[in-house]
Design an enzyme around this catalytic site. Structure first.
Site, PDB file in Angstrom:
ATOM      1  CE  LYS A   1      39.219  37.612  48.345  1.00  0.00           C
ATOM      2  NZ  LYS A   1      39.339  36.341  49.051  1.00  0.00           N
TER       3      LYS A   1
ATOM      4  CE  LYS B   1      40.451  35.971  40.347  1.00  0.00           C
ATOM      5  NZ  LYS B   1      41.105  35.498  41.528  1.00  0.00           N
TER       6      LYS B   1
ATOM      7  CE  LYS C   1      34.414  30.532  44.528  1.00  0.00           C
ATOM      8  NZ  LYS C   1      34.900  30.031  45.788  1.00  0.00           N
TER       9      LYS C   1
HETATM   10  P1  TYM Z   1      38.686  29.622  45.596  1.00  0.00           P
HETATM   11  O1  TYM Z   1      37.572  29.040  46.398  1.00  0.00           O
HETATM   12  O2  TYM Z   1      38.634  31.074  45.280  1.00  0.00           O
HETATM   13  O3  TYM Z   1      38.828  28.873  44.230  1.00  0.00           O
HETATM   14  C1  TYM Z   1      38.898  27.468  44.142  1.00  0.00           C
HETATM   15  C2  TYM Z   1      39.909  27.039  43.095  1.00  0.00           C
HETATM   16  O4  TYM Z   1      39.565  27.544  41.809  1.00  0.00           O
HETATM   17  C3  TYM Z   1      40.676  28.204  41.218  1.00  0.00           C
HETATM   18  N1  TYM Z   1      40.184  29.288  40.351  1.00  0.00           N
HETATM   19  C4  TYM Z   1      40.487  29.417  39.053  1.00  0.00           C
HETATM   20  N2  TYM Z   1      41.263  28.693  38.224  1.00  0.00           N
HETATM   21  C5  TYM Z   1      41.342  29.080  36.941  1.00  0.00           C
HETATM   22  N3  TYM Z   1      40.681  30.156  36.433  1.00  0.00           N
HETATM   23  C6  TYM Z   1      39.902  30.920  37.223  1.00  0.00           C
HETATM   24  N4  TYM Z   1      39.255  31.962  36.722  1.00  0.00           N
HETATM   25  C7  TYM Z   1      39.782  30.568  38.599  1.00  0.00           C
HETATM   26  N5  TYM Z   1      39.094  31.093  39.647  1.00  0.00           N
HETATM   27  C8  TYM Z   1      39.357  30.296  40.699  1.00  0.00           C
HETATM   28  C9  TYM Z   1      41.475  28.729  42.398  1.00  0.00           C
HETATM   29  O5  TYM Z   1      42.809  28.993  42.053  1.00  0.00           O
HETATM   30  C10 TYM Z   1      41.330  27.586  43.385  1.00  0.00           C
HETATM   31  O6  TYM Z   1      42.270  26.574  43.102  1.00  0.00           O
HETATM   32  N6  TYM Z   1      42.426  30.260  48.837  1.00  0.00           N
HETATM   33  C11 TYM Z   1      41.738  29.263  48.037  1.00  0.00           C
HETATM   34  C12 TYM Z   1      41.104  28.164  48.868  1.00  0.00           C
HETATM   35  C13 TYM Z   1      42.043  27.431  49.756  1.00  0.00           C
HETATM   36  C14 TYM Z   1      43.034  26.492  49.351  1.00  0.00           C
HETATM   37  C15 TYM Z   1      43.633  26.028  50.549  1.00  0.00           C
HETATM   38  C16 TYM Z   1      43.464  26.017  48.118  1.00  0.00           C
HETATM   39  C17 TYM Z   1      42.083  27.484  51.119  1.00  0.00           C
HETATM   40  N7  TYM Z   1      43.039  26.647  51.586  1.00  0.00           N
HETATM   41  C18 TYM Z   1      44.678  25.091  50.534  1.00  0.00           C
HETATM   42  C19 TYM Z   1      44.510  25.076  48.113  1.00  0.00           C
HETATM   43  C20 TYM Z   1      45.097  24.637  49.277  1.00  0.00           C
HETATM   44  C21 TYM Z   1      40.613  29.968  47.294  1.00  0.00           C
HETATM   45  O7  TYM Z   1      40.181  31.022  47.652  1.00  0.00           O
HETATM   46  O8  TYM Z   1      40.083  29.258  46.288  1.00  0.00           O
END
Ligand code: TYM
Length: 333
Positions: free
Chosen positions: A112, A195, A198
């Site tokens: 990023k 992958k 968003k």
């Molecule tokens: P975020 O908001 O980017 O994504 C949410 C969840 O979706 C999963 N994910 C995917 N899984 C499979 N294939 C994909 N292409 C794909 N894209 C996204 C992510 O792995 C995630 O589980 N940092 C985290 C948010 C967060 C969090 C936490 C998660 C903040 N605090 C504490 C767990 C525990 C994030 O950016 O997720």
């Protein structure tokens, strides 16, 4: 019952199929046998300087999509991260035991920051994973259901917990990642070596859970595959087909072997895509309908979020008090 915690960032209007299959489906399964905490991580979203009106709207929309995907607010605490101030407070303590170099090695940060350039990279983006560690450790979570892209952040979380425990005495539970293989990384429909994300600029690359089913139908029909036209499960050489097979299997419950057998022979890519489109829209269409109903009743959403935050605070405040005491902060009289 053991605890789990997970969260998603309210940084887009709609979850995509990767969020749904990589994370949410497992949340729904685990909520049966665990005490679950699911938060909308709005403080994390601040790291990319969102428009305030949009952030507010997307926070509600993300919560509504938790419910639409099958999170039961009676079983699970569904809440907004900023409603539980312990997240920011524990993050500060953890910031003070995190190495600068250690934080700098996080690949998501490097990606990023690389894209944004140093001038547009905030300190918040740098300490993002430390806030995530706080989210997890506050709830004594034993398992954290996420996609593959979060594995490194979970390793950091475990390292911080271990370091804290050995320096200040047992205070935190060491969390395990919960990342089932088949759907750990749902790939882009336009470039199946990347992958689904968003931030992808190409709208055809991802399936939005809130789009009209006919939009998604089209996207699946135009998914990039290969020229071989023989259905086989070969992620290395046929990543597009492997991605479609995994998506189908995760949603339909049929094994990949059974699917490969059904689509054996020449020129079956069209038929496979047709079926994938059917299974995706049969899940995503009703998801969208439920979302619209939840969004129509803000008072009910507010009630769910207030109840969730109250339950979350009970655990979070006890953990924070433990951590403050362990490091030598004097309690307020
Ligand atoms: P975020 O908001 O980017 O994504 C949410 C969840 O979706 C999963 N994910 C995917 N899984 C499979 N294939 C994909 N292409 C794909 N894209 C996204 C992510 O792995 C995630 O589980 N940092 C985290 C948010 C967060 C969090 C936490 C998660 C903040 N605090 C504490 C767990 C525990 C994030 O950016 O997720």
């Amino acid at each position: 019952r053991p605890h789990i915690l997970s969260g998603m960032q309210p940084t887009s209007d709609s979850l995509h199929l990767g969020n749904y299959l990589g994370a949410q489906v497992n949340w729904v399964t685990l909520q049966q046998n665990y005490t679950p905490y699911f938060c909308v991580v709005d403080l994390h979203a601040l790291t990319v300087n969102p428009d305030p009106t949009q952030l507010r709207e997307r926070t509600y929309a993300t919560a509504a999509q938790y419910l639409a995907g099958g999170i039961d607010p009676e079983r699970s605490a569904v809440f907004v991260q900023s409603h539980v101030r312990e997240h920011a407070e524990l993050a500060w303590v953890l910031n003070c035991i995190t190495g600068f170099g250690e934080a700098g090695r996080m690949t998501q940060f490097k990606d990023k920051a690389g894209k944004r350039g140093q001038e547009n990279t905030s300190v918040g983006l740098f300490t993002y994973p430390v806030l995530m560690a706080a989210d997890i450790l506050l709830y004594d979570a034993q398992a954290v259901p996420v996609g593959e892209d979060q594995r490194q952040h979970l390793e950091l979380t475990r390292n911080l917990a271990q370091r804290f425990n050995s320096r200040f005495g047992e205070s935190f539970v060491l969390p395990e990642p919960y990342i089932p293989e088949g759907t750990a990384k749902v790939m882009s429909l336009q470039d199946p070596t990347k992958k689904m994300s968003k931030s992808d600029e190409d709208p055809k690359a991802s399936i939005s859970m809130l789009d009209e089913p006919k939009v998604n139908l089209k996207k699946i029909k135009s998914a990039v595959t290969d020229l071989d036209n023989n259905v086989a499960f070969d992620p290395e050489n046929k990543p597009g087909i492997a991605n479609l097979l995994r998506i189908h299997s995760a949603l339909s419950g049929e094994s990949i072997d059974v699917l490969v057998e059904r689509f054996a022979g020449e020129n079956k890519y069209g038929a496979l895509k047709g079926e994938v489109a059917d299974v995706v829209t049969s899940v995503q269409g009703p998801f969208r309908e439920r979302y619209l109903t939840y969004m129509d009743d803000r008072a009910e959403l507010d009630r769910v979020l207030a109840q969730g935050a109250e339950r979350a605070r009970e655990v979070a405040s006890a953990t924070l008090a433990r951590a403050y005491d362990a490091v030598g902060l004097v309690p307020a009289a």
